[in-house]
Design a protein around this motif. Structure first.
Motif, PDB file in Angstrom:
ATOM      1  N   HIS A 144       2.120  -4.965   5.153  1.00  0.00           N
ATOM      2  CA  HIS A 144       2.505  -5.379   6.515  1.00  0.00           C
ATOM      3  C   HIS A 144       2.363  -4.204   7.486  1.00  0.00           C
ATOM      4  N   ASN A 145       2.327  -2.988   6.943  1.00  0.00           N
ATOM      5  CA  ASN A 145       1.965  -1.824   7.750  1.00  0.00           C
ATOM      6  C   ASN A 145       0.449  -1.621   7.580  1.00  0.00           C
ATOM      7  N   LYS A 146      -0.293  -2.309   8.474  1.00  0.00           N
ATOM      8  CA  LYS A 146      -1.760  -2.359   8.329  1.00  0.00           C
ATOM      9  C   LYS A 146      -2.394  -0.969   8.441  1.00  0.00           C
TER      10      LYS A 146
ATOM     11  N   THR B 127       9.538 -13.205  -2.277  1.00  0.00           N
ATOM     12  CA  THR B 127       9.363 -14.649  -2.040  1.00  0.00           C
ATOM     13  C   THR B 127       8.537 -14.894  -0.767  1.00  0.00           C
ATOM     14  N   GLU B 128       8.708 -14.038   0.243  1.00  0.00           N
ATOM     15  CA  GLU B 128       7.878 -14.183   1.464  1.00  0.00           C
ATOM     16  C   GLU B 128       6.399 -13.946   1.135  1.00  0.00           C
ATOM     17  N   ILE B 129       6.171 -12.919   0.322  1.00  0.00           N
ATOM     18  CA  ILE B 129       4.788 -12.597  -0.063  1.00  0.00           C
ATOM     19  C   ILE B 129       4.188 -13.759  -0.860  1.00  0.00           C
TER      20      ILE B 129
ATOM     21  N   ALA C 263       0.842  -1.205   0.000  1.00  0.00           N
ATOM     22  CA  ALA C 263       0.000   0.000   0.000  1.00  0.00           C
ATOM     23  C   ALA C 263       0.874   1.250   0.000  1.00  0.00           C
ATOM     24  N   GLY C 264       2.026   1.168  -0.691  1.00  0.00           N
ATOM     25  CA  GLY C 264       2.890   2.345  -0.822  1.00  0.00           C
ATOM     26  C   GLY C 264       2.376   3.245  -1.931  1.00  0.00           C
ATOM     27  N   SER C 265       3.266   4.067  -2.457  1.00  0.00           N
ATOM     28  CA  SER C 265       2.853   5.036  -3.485  1.00  0.00           C
ATOM     29  C   SER C 265       2.222   4.333  -4.686  1.00  0.00           C
ATOM     30  N   VAL C 266       2.861   3.248  -5.152  1.00  0.00           N
ATOM     31  CA  VAL C 266       2.362   2.574  -6.357  1.00  0.00           C
ATOM     32  C   VAL C 266       1.061   1.824  -6.060  1.00  0.00           C
ATOM     33  N   GLY C 267       1.060   1.034  -4.983  1.00  0.00           N
ATOM     34  CA  GLY C 267      -0.127   0.231  -4.661  1.00  0.00           C
ATOM     35  C   GLY C 267      -1.352   1.090  -4.368  1.00  0.00           C
ATOM     36  N   ALA C 268      -1.151   2.158  -3.581  1.00  0.00           N
ATOM     37  CA  ALA C 268      -2.284   3.017  -3.205  1.00  0.00           C
ATOM     38  C   ALA C 268      -2.802   3.784  -4.430  1.00  0.00           C
TER      39      ALA C 268
ATOM     40  N   VAL D   7       3.342  -8.786 -11.315  1.00  0.00           N
ATOM     41  CA  VAL D   7       4.474  -8.290 -10.512  1.00  0.00           C
ATOM     42  C   VAL D   7       4.855  -6.888 -10.983  1.00  0.00           C
ATOM     43  N   ILE D   8       5.002  -5.969 -10.027  1.00  0.00           N
ATOM     44  CA  ILE D   8       5.393  -4.595 -10.334  1.00  0.00           C
ATOM     45  C   ILE D   8       6.724  -4.253  -9.643  1.00  0.00           C
ATOM     46  N   THR D   9       6.950  -4.850  -8.476  1.00  0.00           N
ATOM     47  CA  THR D   9       8.146  -4.547  -7.675  1.00  0.00           C
ATOM     48  C   THR D   9       9.417  -4.720  -8.525  1.00  0.00           C
ATOM     49  N   ASN D  10      10.361  -3.814  -8.353  1.00  0.00           N
ATOM     50  CA  ASN D  10      11.609  -3.848  -9.133  1.00  0.00           C
ATOM     51  C   ASN D  10      12.723  -4.625  -8.454  1.00  0.00           C
TER      52      ASN D  10
ATOM     53  N   GLU E 166      19.748  -2.735  -8.447  1.00  0.00           N
ATOM     54  CA  GLU E 166      20.355  -2.599  -7.114  1.00  0.00           C
ATOM     55  C   GLU E 166      19.355  -2.923  -5.994  1.00  0.00           C
ATOM     56  N   LEU E 167      18.075  -3.014  -6.345  1.00  0.00           N
ATOM     57  CA  LEU E 167      17.053  -3.348  -5.345  1.00  0.00           C
ATOM     58  C   LEU E 167      16.934  -4.855  -5.143  1.00  0.00           C
ATOM     59  N   LEU E 168      17.610  -5.617  -6.014  1.00  0.00           N
ATOM     60  CA  LEU E 168      17.359  -7.060  -6.061  1.00  0.00           C
ATOM     61  C   LEU E 168      17.526  -7.774  -4.722  1.00  0.00           C
TER      62      LEU E 168
ATOM     63  N   ALA F 281       4.743  -4.463  -3.320  1.00  0.00           N
ATOM     64  CA  ALA F 281       5.455  -4.247  -2.049  1.00  0.00           C
ATOM     65  C   ALA F 281       6.956  -4.331  -2.259  1.00  0.00           C
ATOM     66  N   GLY F 282       7.674  -3.569  -1.477  1.00  0.00           N
ATOM     67  CA  GLY F 282       9.128  -3.687  -1.504  1.00  0.00           C
ATOM     68  C   GLY F 282       9.830  -2.357  -1.520  1.00  0.00           C
ATOM     69  N   ALA F 283      11.163  -2.443  -1.524  1.00  0.00           N
ATOM     70  CA  ALA F 283      11.975  -1.219  -1.521  1.00  0.00           C
ATOM     71  C   ALA F 283      11.898  -0.543  -2.875  1.00  0.00           C
ATOM     72  N   LYS F 284      11.967   0.799  -2.848  1.00  0.00           N
ATOM     73  CA  LYS F 284      11.990   1.547  -4.108  1.00  0.00           C
ATOM     74  C   LYS F 284      13.379   2.153  -4.295  1.00  0.00           C
TER      75      LYS F 284
ATOM     76  N   ARG G  57      17.338  -6.787  -1.725  1.00  0.00           N
ATOM     77  CA  ARG G  57      16.300  -6.458  -0.750  1.00  0.00           C
ATOM     78  C   ARG G  57      14.943  -7.033  -1.172  1.00  0.00           C
ATOM     79  N   ASN G  58      14.613  -6.901  -2.447  1.00  0.00           N
ATOM     80  CA  ASN G  58      13.243  -7.238  -2.868  1.00  0.00           C
ATOM     81  C   ASN G  58      13.009  -8.710  -3.162  1.00  0.00           C
ATOM     82  N   ILE G  59      14.067  -9.464  -3.441  1.00  0.00           N
ATOM     83  CA  ILE G  59      13.850 -10.901  -3.699  1.00  0.00           C
ATOM     84  C   ILE G  59      13.282 -11.570  -2.444  1.00  0.00           C
TER      85      ILE G  59
HETATM   86  P1  NAD Z   1       6.796   2.564  -1.194  1.00  0.00           P
HETATM   87  O1  NAD Z   1       7.989   2.577  -0.329  1.00  0.00           O
HETATM   88  O2  NAD Z   1       5.967   3.789  -1.282  1.00  0.00           O
HETATM   89  O3  NAD Z   1       5.837   1.366  -0.779  1.00  0.00           O
HETATM   90  C1  NAD Z   1       6.271   0.066  -0.551  1.00  0.00           C
HETATM   91  C2  NAD Z   1       5.248  -0.590   0.369  1.00  0.00           C
HETATM   92  O4  NAD Z   1       5.579  -1.976   0.498  1.00  0.00           O
HETATM   93  C3  NAD Z   1       5.222   0.005   1.775  1.00  0.00           C
HETATM   94  O5  NAD Z   1       3.907   0.430   2.094  1.00  0.00           O
HETATM   95  C4  NAD Z   1       5.679  -1.140   2.654  1.00  0.00           C
HETATM   96  O6  NAD Z   1       5.079  -1.127   3.955  1.00  0.00           O
HETATM   97  C5  NAD Z   1       5.256  -2.351   1.827  1.00  0.00           C
HETATM   98  N1  NAD Z   1       5.961  -3.578   2.168  1.00  0.00           N
HETATM   99  C6  NAD Z   1       7.306  -3.758   2.285  1.00  0.00           C
HETATM  100  N2  NAD Z   1       7.546  -5.047   2.613  1.00  0.00           N
HETATM  101  C7  NAD Z   1       6.350  -5.683   2.676  1.00  0.00           C
HETATM  102  C8  NAD Z   1       5.962  -7.022   2.942  1.00  0.00           C
HETATM  103  N3  NAD Z   1       6.858  -7.974   3.215  1.00  0.00           N
HETATM  104  N4  NAD Z   1       4.645  -7.317   2.907  1.00  0.00           N
HETATM  105  C9  NAD Z   1       3.730  -6.374   2.646  1.00  0.00           C
HETATM  106  N5  NAD Z   1       4.027  -5.086   2.390  1.00  0.00           N
HETATM  107  C10 NAD Z   1       5.328  -4.752   2.395  1.00  0.00           C
HETATM  108  O7  NAD Z   1       7.309   2.123  -2.662  1.00  0.00           O
HETATM  109  P2  NAD Z   1       6.563   2.387  -4.055  1.00  0.00           P
HETATM  110  O8  NAD Z   1       6.950   3.706  -4.584  1.00  0.00           O
HETATM  111  O9  NAD Z   1       5.109   2.029  -3.888  1.00  0.00           O
HETATM  112  O10 NAD Z   1       7.293   1.288  -4.978  1.00  0.00           O
HETATM  113  C11 NAD Z   1       7.041  -0.076  -4.753  1.00  0.00           C
HETATM  114  C12 NAD Z   1       7.858  -0.922  -5.734  1.00  0.00           C
HETATM  115  O11 NAD Z   1       7.379  -0.674  -7.062  1.00  0.00           O
HETATM  116  C13 NAD Z   1       9.360  -0.586  -5.756  1.00  0.00           C
HETATM  117  O12 NAD Z   1      10.112  -1.765  -5.878  1.00  0.00           O
HETATM  118  C14 NAD Z   1       9.506   0.263  -6.998  1.00  0.00           C
HETATM  119  O13 NAD Z   1      10.805   0.235  -7.531  1.00  0.00           O
HETATM  120  C15 NAD Z   1       8.501  -0.433  -7.899  1.00  0.00           C
HETATM  121  N6  NAD Z   1       8.089   0.324  -9.085  1.00  0.00           N
HETATM  122  C16 NAD Z   1       7.988  -0.374 -10.224  1.00  0.00           C
HETATM  123  C17 NAD Z   1       7.649   0.248 -11.407  1.00  0.00           C
HETATM  124  C18 NAD Z   1       7.567  -0.558 -12.670  1.00  0.00           C
HETATM  125  O14 NAD Z   1       7.458   0.017 -13.774  1.00  0.00           O
HETATM  126  N7  NAD Z   1       7.611  -1.874 -12.587  1.00  0.00           N
HETATM  127  C19 NAD Z   1       7.385   1.630 -11.398  1.00  0.00           C
HETATM  128  C20 NAD Z   1       7.455   2.335 -10.198  1.00  0.00           C
HETATM  129  C21 NAD Z   1       7.824   1.660  -9.026  1.00  0.00           C
END
Ligand code: NAD
Length: 317
Positions: free
Chosen positions: A39-41, A103-105, A14-19, A120-123, A93-95, A81-84, A97-99
């Protein structure tokens, strides 16, 4: 067996992309129901509150925060979900952290009886799409990465401004990795149905086509870095791109989109995942179109796919 609920989309992250994606789907009415997990409910609940507060003015109210059981009957589960990227950091460079996060998700998703399409959107999205496919054991058509749909839209934005034409009248793709090794496939770009290279002499602006090609690639490659430097992250256009992929699946539109799919034998590479034009419908990635590319473009695609293979090797998959 749990039945798939038609049009239900569950978003993990529910970060920037998900929300922003949840908001987009609520506004466009593309999903029958939207569940948001983080995970941040508290964060997920706050994003949902914010979206719901606008719905007396328009938009779907079937948006709620949830736990992993919301994946069981979803038609689509989206992992955001994951590091940006931090300023100056590349996607790969995110690999490390995000792998772990992805995989947990996936373990949590697999523990439900989810039968739908995994998006999958996470990088780095291509490497993580491959890992998600391996880890999930799902068919290849069910595991899609957002790939270069966003990069292709950025290319159309550049050409729209350069040529003074609506981006809707421009067709074409950025192919390969969603990242620094991607490339615009110039031989496939058309403006109003006319090949770009034929259109340019007709337009009368006497542009330097080689210069435009170089500047366009540069624009696409630097776009995310520029936005992240200035405001920390990119989310509007990626949410729009993912929303288009979701609509194509739910409504079985069969759009041709450059999404990431797994390739098990591409020019000798056994483990890779990258974007080619793909028919996207109810069945997910229904057919990858092996487009005819020029010799130079084939080389760029091979180099990009090889780079992804090298990074997949780091994950142990
Ligand atoms: P963000 O930091 O705003 O949000 C990440 C969210 O993931 C946070 O709310 C965090 O609490 C949650 N999270 C982390 N670990 C978790 C877990 N184990 N279970 C559940 N939730 C968890 O980041 P963002 O800006 O939303 O970006 C998210 C990802 O999307 C990044 O990896 C970013 O690089 C990627 N992204 C991809 C594209 C694309 O074109 N594929 C474009 C933009 C961003």
């Amino acid at each position: 067996m749990t039945e798939i609920k038609k049009g239900k989309v569950t978003i993990v992250g529910a970060g920037s992309v998900g929300a922003t994606l949840a908001y987009n789907l609520s506004i466009t009415g593309g999903a029958s129901e939207i569940a948001l997990i983080d995970h941040n409910k508290e964060k997920a609940e706050a994003e949902i509150m914010d979206i719901l507060h606008g719905t007396s003015l328009g938009g779907s109210r079937k948006v709620y925060s949830a736990e992993y059981d919301a994946c069981a009957n979803a038609e689509i589960v989206v992992i955001t979900a994951g590091a940006k990227q931090k300023a100056g950091e590349s996607r790969v460079e995110l690999l490390s952290r995000n792998i772990k996060i992805v995989t947990e998700i996936l373990d949590s998703i697999k523990s439900t009886s989810f039968k739908g399409i995994l998006l999958v959107i996470t990088n780095p999205v291509d490497v993580l799409t491959y890992a998600a496919w391996k880890e999930s054991g799902y068919e290849k058509s069910r595991v899609i990465g957002s790939g270069t749909v966003l990069d292709s839209s950025r290319l159309k934005d550049f050409l729209s401004k350069t040529c003074g034409i609506s981006p809707i009248s421009i067709h074409g793709y950025v192919l390969g990795e969603h990242g620094d090794t991607s490339f615009p496939a110039w031989s496939l770009i058309t403006i109003g149905g006319i090949r770009l290279l034929d259109y340019c002499p007709l337009c009368g602006k006497s542009c330097n086509i080689r210069g435009i090609i170089d500047s366009a690639s540069d624009y696409v490659h630097k776009a995310a870095y520029k936005i992240i430097n200035a405001k920390g992250s990119t989310y509007y256009a990626i949410a729009q791109a993912v929303s288009v992929i979701i609509h194509s699946i739910i409504k079985d539109e069969k759009r041709i989109l450059p999404v990431t799919t797994v390739h098990e034998n591409f020019m000798g590479l056994k483990k890779t995942a990258f974007s080619l034009p793909t028919i996207v419908g109810n069945g997910g990635a229904e057919k990858v179109i092996n487009v005819n590319l020029t010799v130079d473009e084939q080389k760029l695609l091979f180099d990009s796919a090889s780079f992804i293979t090298e990074n997949i090797a780091k994950t142990g998959y």
